[in-house]
Scaffold this active site. Structure first.
Site, PDB file in Angstrom:
ATOM      1  N   ASP A  70       0.872  -1.164   0.000  1.00  0.00           N
ATOM      2  CA  ASP A  70       0.000   0.000   0.000  1.00  0.00           C
ATOM      3  C   ASP A  70       0.910   1.215   0.000  1.00  0.00           C
ATOM      4  O   ASP A  70       1.921   1.235   0.703  1.00  0.00           O
ATOM      5  CB  ASP A  70      -0.915   0.011   1.218  1.00  0.00           C
ATOM      6  CG  ASP A  70      -2.066   0.991   1.025  1.00  0.00           C
ATOM      7  OD1 ASP A  70      -2.809   0.838   0.034  1.00  0.00           O
ATOM      8  OD2 ASP A  70      -2.208   1.931   1.825  1.00  0.00           O
ATOM      9  N   GLY A 154       0.099   8.182 -11.587  1.00  0.00           N
ATOM     10  CA  GLY A 154      -0.291   8.962 -10.406  1.00  0.00           C
ATOM     11  C   GLY A 154       0.405  10.321 -10.329  1.00  0.00           C
ATOM     12  O   GLY A 154       0.322  11.140 -11.251  1.00  0.00           O
ATOM     13  N   TYR A 155       1.108  10.542  -9.223  1.00  0.00           N
ATOM     14  CA  TYR A 155       1.734  11.839  -8.954  1.00  0.00           C
ATOM     15  C   TYR A 155       3.157  11.943  -9.513  1.00  0.00           C
ATOM     16  O   TYR A 155       3.850  12.922  -9.243  1.00  0.00           O
ATOM     17  CB  TYR A 155       1.731  12.104  -7.438  1.00  0.00           C
ATOM     18  CG  TYR A 155       0.329  12.095  -6.848  1.00  0.00           C
ATOM     19  CD1 TYR A 155      -0.477  13.239  -6.909  1.00  0.00           C
ATOM     20  CD2 TYR A 155      -0.211  10.949  -6.266  1.00  0.00           C
ATOM     21  CE1 TYR A 155      -1.767  13.231  -6.397  1.00  0.00           C
ATOM     22  CE2 TYR A 155      -1.499  10.928  -5.745  1.00  0.00           C
ATOM     23  CZ  TYR A 155      -2.267  12.072  -5.817  1.00  0.00           C
ATOM     24  OH  TYR A 155      -3.551  12.069  -5.314  1.00  0.00           O
TER      25      TYR A 155
HETATM   26  P1  IMP Z   1      -1.868   1.890  -4.258  1.00  0.00           P
HETATM   27  O1  IMP Z   1      -0.775   1.515  -3.303  1.00  0.00           O
HETATM   28  O2  IMP Z   1      -1.759   1.122  -5.554  1.00  0.00           O
HETATM   29  O3  IMP Z   1      -3.224   1.848  -3.625  1.00  0.00           O
HETATM   30  O4  IMP Z   1      -1.600   3.405  -4.699  1.00  0.00           O
HETATM   31  C1  IMP Z   1      -2.016   4.507  -3.976  1.00  0.00           C
HETATM   32  C2  IMP Z   1      -1.937   5.792  -4.771  1.00  0.00           C
HETATM   33  O5  IMP Z   1      -0.751   6.488  -4.369  1.00  0.00           O
HETATM   34  C3  IMP Z   1      -1.835   5.675  -6.269  1.00  0.00           C
HETATM   35  O6  IMP Z   1      -3.106   5.626  -6.845  1.00  0.00           O
HETATM   36  C4  IMP Z   1      -1.115   6.948  -6.644  1.00  0.00           C
HETATM   37  O7  IMP Z   1      -2.023   8.019  -6.644  1.00  0.00           O
HETATM   38  C5  IMP Z   1      -0.177   7.145  -5.467  1.00  0.00           C
HETATM   39  N1  IMP Z   1       1.137   6.528  -5.730  1.00  0.00           N
HETATM   40  C6  IMP Z   1       1.678   5.460  -5.085  1.00  0.00           C
HETATM   41  N2  IMP Z   1       2.892   5.160  -5.580  1.00  0.00           N
HETATM   42  C7  IMP Z   1       3.110   6.043  -6.569  1.00  0.00           C
HETATM   43  C8  IMP Z   1       4.192   6.208  -7.482  1.00  0.00           C
HETATM   44  O8  IMP Z   1       5.201   5.475  -7.502  1.00  0.00           O
HETATM   45  N3  IMP Z   1       4.062   7.230  -8.354  1.00  0.00           N
HETATM   46  C9  IMP Z   1       2.984   8.046  -8.396  1.00  0.00           C
HETATM   47  N4  IMP Z   1       1.936   7.908  -7.597  1.00  0.00           N
HETATM   48  C10 IMP Z   1       1.989   6.913  -6.672  1.00  0.00           C
END
Ligand code: IMP
Length: 196
Positions: A70, A154-155
């Site tokens: 996560d 994402g970001y």
């Molecule tokens: P999850 O861990 O896949 O639920 O990701 C959570 C959210 O955090 C993603 O949807 C992105 O918005 C952001 N995020 C997590 N890791 C990254 C990354 O490596 N690059 C850009 N955004 C990230």
């Protein structure tokens, strides 16, 4: 054999690449290989709690050791939010582009040096006999307000990690793996997986 508690093929490829690089020879399954799986509600307050929720559910359903991660972005000027709300920052169902734009708008009229941020990734391993391990990786940096590059997700287009001159949106996959929160967590997890 272990199961990765995700059906995102990009994440599976990334972990396969990182663990192969760490000399681990593992057969990886994803939740796409287990029809009927219902994803648990990710209602933890921390990345660690959410990673454990996902890994426990996958280990219970599949009977295999399960790894889940996560992650999210944390911004000092916003009291370290969005954090666990990163994927839903502009609302449930909003696009990643909308969440990115909202974060940019929230940081209007601030200086680059003040826009301290970090990506964090918690990765949990849960075995069917109840052993639990959690590791964390952090990628520190600053935010720009003009998105740059289209690599990553994402970001990434607004995040410049310490020691780099360009955003993650410009870095190659290999460059990002070497520096990223997920890369660091995955390499730390490799040590536990070796002992399985
Ligand atoms: P999850 O861990 O896949 O639920 O990701 C959570 C959210 O955090 C993603 O949807 C992105 O918005 C952001 N995020 C997590 N890791 C990254 C990354 O490596 N690059 C850009 N955004 C990230």
């Amino acid at each position: 054999m272990i199961v990765i508690a995700s059906s995102n093929p990009h994440k599976l490829d990334e972990l396969r690449r990182i663990w192969a690089g760490a000399g681990l020879d593992l057969e990886l399954k994803s939740l796409a290989d287990f029809p009927g799986y219902v994803e648990p509600v990710e209602n933890g307050r921390t990345f660690e709690a959410n990673a454990l929720i996902k890994a426990r559910a996958a280990a219970e359903f599949t009977g295999l050791p399960a790894v889940a991660d996560d992650s999210g972005i944390e911004v000092e000027l916003l009291n370290w939010m969005p954090g666990v709300r990163s994927a839903r920052w502009a609302g449930v169902g909003a696009s990643p582009a909308a969440s990115l734009q909202l974060l940019i708008d929230q940081l209007a009229d601030t200086e680059y040096e003040d826009r301290v941020a970090r990506f964090t990734c918690a990765m949990a391993l849960v075995t069917p006999d109840g052993e639990e391990r959690v590791v964390t990786g952090v990628m520190p940096g600053h935010l720009v307000l003009e998105p740059q590059g289209s690599n990553g997700f994402g970001y990434d287009p607004i995040f410049v990690t310490d020691g780099q001159q360009v955003t993650n949106g410009i870095l190659t996959d290999a460059q990002k793996d070497a520096l990223s929160h997920r890369g660091k967590a995955a390499r730390a997890m490799a040590e536990y997986l070796r002992k399985l």
